[in-house]
Write a protein that holds these residues in place. Structure first.
Motif, PDB file in Angstrom:
ATOM      1  N   UNK A 165      -9.733   0.415  -6.042  1.00 49.95           N
ATOM      2  CA  UNK A 165     -10.038   0.114  -7.443  1.00 49.95           C
ATOM      3  C   UNK A 165     -11.406   0.640  -7.840  1.00 49.95           C
ATOM      4  N   UNK A 166     -12.336   0.724  -6.904  1.00 52.85           N
ATOM      5  CA  UNK A 166     -13.676   1.223  -7.224  1.00 52.85           C
ATOM      6  C   UNK A 166     -13.664   2.683  -7.649  1.00 52.85           C
ATOM      7  N   UNK A 167     -12.604   3.412  -7.277  1.00 55.41           N
ATOM      8  CA  UNK A 167     -12.520   4.835  -7.626  1.00 55.41           C
ATOM      9  C   UNK A 167     -11.833   5.070  -8.967  1.00 55.41           C
ATOM     10  N   UNK A 253       0.502  -6.146  -1.063  1.00 57.63           N
ATOM     11  CA  UNK A 253      -0.719  -5.714  -1.742  1.00 57.63           C
ATOM     12  C   UNK A 253      -1.337  -6.847  -2.557  1.00 57.63           C
ATOM     13  N   UNK A 254      -0.493  -7.705  -3.134  1.00 52.51           N
ATOM     14  CA  UNK A 254      -0.977  -8.811  -3.965  1.00 52.51           C
ATOM     15  C   UNK A 254      -1.727  -9.860  -3.154  1.00 52.51           C
ATOM     16  N   UNK A 284      -8.475  -5.326  -4.061  1.00 53.73           N
ATOM     17  CA  UNK A 284      -8.555  -4.037  -4.772  1.00 53.73           C
ATOM     18  C   UNK A 284      -8.443  -2.784  -3.906  1.00 53.73           C
ATOM     19  N   UNK A 285      -8.292  -2.923  -2.568  1.00 52.14           N
ATOM     20  CA  UNK A 285      -8.231  -1.752  -1.698  1.00 52.14           C
ATOM     21  C   UNK A 285      -7.167  -1.959  -0.632  1.00 52.14           C
ATOM     22  N   UNK A 286      -6.268  -0.995  -0.500  1.00 54.35           N
ATOM     23  CA  UNK A 286      -5.238  -1.088   0.541  1.00 54.35           C
ATOM     24  C   UNK A 286      -4.784   0.309   0.928  1.00 54.35           C
TER      25      UNK A 286
END
Length: 353
Positions: A165-167, A253-254, A284-286
């Motif tokens: 998510x940071x990207x 993922x959730x 937020x990362x997987x």
């Protein structure tokens, strides 16, 4: 074994609901002779076709030449019958059409001008899916599709994708930023219009989670990102023909309690078919990975599905790209099919079912 359609367009033959829990294959659009032979060689009897986009490169894509394929479109009954018969000619059963191109219903999802025309085309497609003897239609509510933004290597150097998510930038994917209330209103309109048609056509509609299951991407709320929103979706317009295309990877993922989720929907008969994959990490990362490693225990999840009475189709989904693989990752899928069939054999020995 084969599903057939009589002269009045009514399906007859296989009672899919009477079949046991079983492993199949899918995630391809063009059912070539090579792919269908490969499925049969793995001991698979069931497939689904993922028609997420239209491509003139695939001669077996369903279409309707009377309507431009770029924009509002629908699929013709005759072409869907041809697809089913092509699958059956290889000794396989066509369980579902998974997805229609986003361009078929993007105005519906976003509540834009022209949604009524799109809805009529979607209704025609659902009627034709039912008439052609295909029992399930998998769909999603992702105007921007699936997002992945990292490429990684997993066990042995196999290639896989991930999400961080940071990207993600603040750039909008559509004309403006939409609210969650708007997306829910549009979704309710979709269900109220389409579910009666699906019921009449004998088609089960199967909802897939948003992937990745984050609050918003590109200005578009991701509705189907958590347990509570799926409960709301199933209760919004109650219907026995509405259930889940249960993607273990997305639920993993959730970070939800998978046992609670599977028991809740499984005991209510709302799991219609299953994507069986896993990831390492949660939003937020997987990172996607092999089915035999990840956040959950595959044996425990299969046992749980059996325990809640699920008797539908399981397919591998988003497998890693292994040495010598094709674009469809046929070798990675073969590994997943063998692994899942081994677990199913063990579960059946234990339970006697």
């Amino acid at each position: 074994m084969s599903q057939t359609v009589d002269s009045d367009g009514n399906s007859e033959g296989v009672d899919f609901d009477s079949l046991p829990m079983r492993v199949g294959l899918g995630q391809f659009m063009d059912p070539t002779e090579e792919k269908l032979r490969f499925c049969k060689q793995l001991g698979v009897d069931d497939v689904l076709l993922n028609m997420y986009r239209y491509s003139p490169d695939y001669p077996h894509m369903p279409d309707d030449e009377r309507i431009p394929l770029e924009g509002d479109a629908e699929w013709a009954y005759e072409n869907l019958v041809e697809l089913r018969e092509r699958v059956e000619s290889a000794g396989l059963r066509l369980n579902a059409i998974e997805n229609i191109p986003i361009s078929f219903y993007d105005k519906i999802m976003l509540g834009k001008e022209g949604k009524e025309d799109q809805m009529e085309h979607v209704k025609t497609t659902i009627r034709n899916i039912g008439r052609s003897g295909i029992p399930m239609f998998g769909y999603h509510w992702m105007p921007s599709g699936v997002w992945r933004n990292t490429d990684v290597t997993v066990r042995g150097g196999a290639g896989a994708s991930g999400f961080d998510m940071d990207a993600v930038t603040d750039e909008l994917t559509h004309d403006r930023e939409y609210t969650e209330a708007e997306l829910w209103d549009n979704y309710e309109y979709f269900l109220r219009e389409l579910l009666p048609v699906a019921e009449e056509a004998g088609v089960k509609m199967c909802l897939h989670p948003n992937d990745p299951p984050v609050p918003s991407l590109g200005g578009i709320p991701q509705l189907f990102r958590n347990f509570e929103n799926f409960k709301r979706a199933m209760e919004l317009v109650p219907s026995e023909n509405h259930g889940l295309e249960f993607c273990f990877g997305c639920w993993s993922e959730m970070g939800e309690d998978l046992e609670e989720v599977v028991r809740y929907f499984g005991e209510r008969g709302k799991i219609f078919y299953v994507h069986f994959r896993d990831v390492e990490g949660t939003v937020p990362t997987f990172t996607e990975t092999f089915v035999d490693q990840g956040n959950y225990d595959a044996y425990e999840m299969l046992s749980l599905l059996d325990d809640v009475g699920f008797r539908g189709l399981l397919i591998p989904d988003h497998v890693p790209h292994v040495e010598g693989d094709t674009d469809w990752e046929h070798r990675g899928r073969a590994h997943a099919v063998g692994y899942l069939n081994g677990l199913l054999t063990a579960i059946r020995r234990e339970t006697g079912r």
